[in-house]
Motif scaffolding. Structure first.
Motif, mmCIF file in Angstrom:
data_model
loop_
_atom_site.group_PDB
_atom_site.id
_atom_site.type_symbol
_atom_site.label_atom_id
_atom_site.label_comp_id
_atom_site.label_asym_id
_atom_site.label_seq_id
_atom_site.Cartn_x
_atom_site.Cartn_y
_atom_site.Cartn_z
ATOM 1 N N LEU A 69 0.835 -1.207 0.000
ATOM 2 C CA LEU A 69 0.000 0.000 0.000
ATOM 3 C C LEU A 69 0.869 1.256 0.000
ATOM 4 N N ALA A 70 1.944 1.236 0.755
ATOM 5 C CA ALA A 70 2.868 2.379 0.754
ATOM 6 C C ALA A 70 3.541 2.509 -0.610
ATOM 7 N N GLU A 71 3.891 1.380 -1.197
ATOM 8 C CA GLU A 71 4.531 1.385 -2.508
ATOM 9 C C GLU A 71 3.583 1.905 -3.589
ATOM 10 N N LEU A 72 2.315 1.567 -3.490
ATOM 11 C CA LEU A 72 1.306 2.029 -4.436
ATOM 12 C C LEU A 72 1.243 3.559 -4.437
ATOM 13 N N GLU A 73 1.319 4.146 -3.247
ATOM 14 C CA GLU A 73 1.269 5.615 -3.154
ATOM 15 C C GLU A 73 2.573 6.260 -3.633
ATOM 16 N N ARG A 74 3.700 5.612 -3.348
ATOM 17 C CA ARG A 74 5.002 6.165 -3.734
ATOM 18 C C ARG A 74 5.250 6.062 -5.223
ATOM 19 N N PRO A 77 0.347 1.599 -8.959
ATOM 20 C CA PRO A 77 -0.241 0.287 -8.679
ATOM 21 C C PRO A 77 0.419 -0.856 -9.441
ATOM 22 N N GLY A 78 0.948 -0.597 -10.618
ATOM 23 C CA GLY A 78 1.605 -1.649 -11.391
ATOM 24 C C GLY A 78 2.800 -2.226 -10.662
ATOM 25 N N VAL A 79 3.584 -1.366 -10.043
ATOM 26 C CA VAL A 79 4.755 -1.826 -9.277
ATOM 27 C C VAL A 79 4.299 -2.655 -8.084
ATOM 28 N N ALA A 80 3.274 -2.184 -7.392
ATOM 29 C CA ALA A 80 2.767 -2.913 -6.226
ATOM 30 C C ALA A 80 2.222 -4.283 -6.635
ATOM 31 N N LEU A 81 1.497 -4.340 -7.755
ATOM 32 C CA LEU A 81 0.965 -5.633 -8.220
ATOM 33 C C LEU A 81 2.081 -6.600 -8.608
ATOM 34 N N THR A 82 3.117 -6.077 -9.256
ATOM 35 C CA THR A 82 4.254 -6.929 -9.617
ATOM 36 C C THR A 82 4.914 -7.499 -8.367
ATOM 37 N N HIS A 83 5.089 -6.667 -7.357
ATOM 38 C CA HIS A 83 5.720 -7.139 -6.125
ATOM 39 C C HIS A 83 4.810 -8.102 -5.361
ATOM 40 N N LEU A 84 3.501 -7.912 -5.472
ATOM 41 C CA LEU A 84 2.572 -8.870 -4.864
ATOM 42 C C LEU A 84 2.717 -10.231 -5.531
ATOM 43 N N GLN A 85 2.753 -10.233 -6.840
ATOM 44 C CA GLN A 85 2.886 -11.491 -7.578
ATOM 45 C C GLN A 85 4.196 -12.193 -7.225
#
Length: 138
Positions: A69-74, A77-85
């Protein structure tokens, strides 16, 4: 002169440890917590100073959720989704939490970027739960 210095050194070597032990014992016994309070007061006082975050450690999925969530704001969302995967691939035990995390990322993306831009980041991570989060927050 050499004899006198040696005698003084020996005297200090014998007396100094005794003085240090006695002064340390007196210092410890004069501290207020040395038996003048009850145990419940000590526990209460120490528990009040502990922040709520350190009292209970976060579960791995909660740590991942907060980081993403912090990464999504920084970043986006694409980066956050990649890191989730990647996190789910690296730690399969997180797979059961993937859908809820992706849904929360979708809702957060709507708050930060708006529904149209948030939807543009949608991809099939965790059964398209990100898109579901975007839709429910729109």
């Amino acid at each position: 002169m050499n004899q006198t210095a040696r005698r003084i050194g020996r005297s200090l070597a014998l007396v100094l440890p005794v003085v240090l032990v006695l002064s340390g014992t007196l210092a410890v016994s004069s501290v207020p917590w040395a038996g003048q309070r009850s145990d419940t007061q000590l526990l209460t006082a120490s528990a009040e100073n502990v922040p709520a975050r350190t009292a209970k450690p976060l579960a791995p999925q909660d740590v991942l959720r907060e980081r993403l969530l912090a990464e999504l704001e920084r970043e986006d969302p694409g980066v956050a989704l990649t890191h989730l995967q990647r996190a789910v691939e690296d730690r399969p035990s997180l797979a059961k939490h993937c859908m809820s995390i992706a849904r929360e990322l979708g809702a957060a993306a709507v708050r930060v970027y708006g529904p149209t831009e948030a939807q543009s980041y949608s991809r099939p991570v965790c059964d398209t739960s990100f898109a579901g989060g975007v839709a429910s927050a729109s």
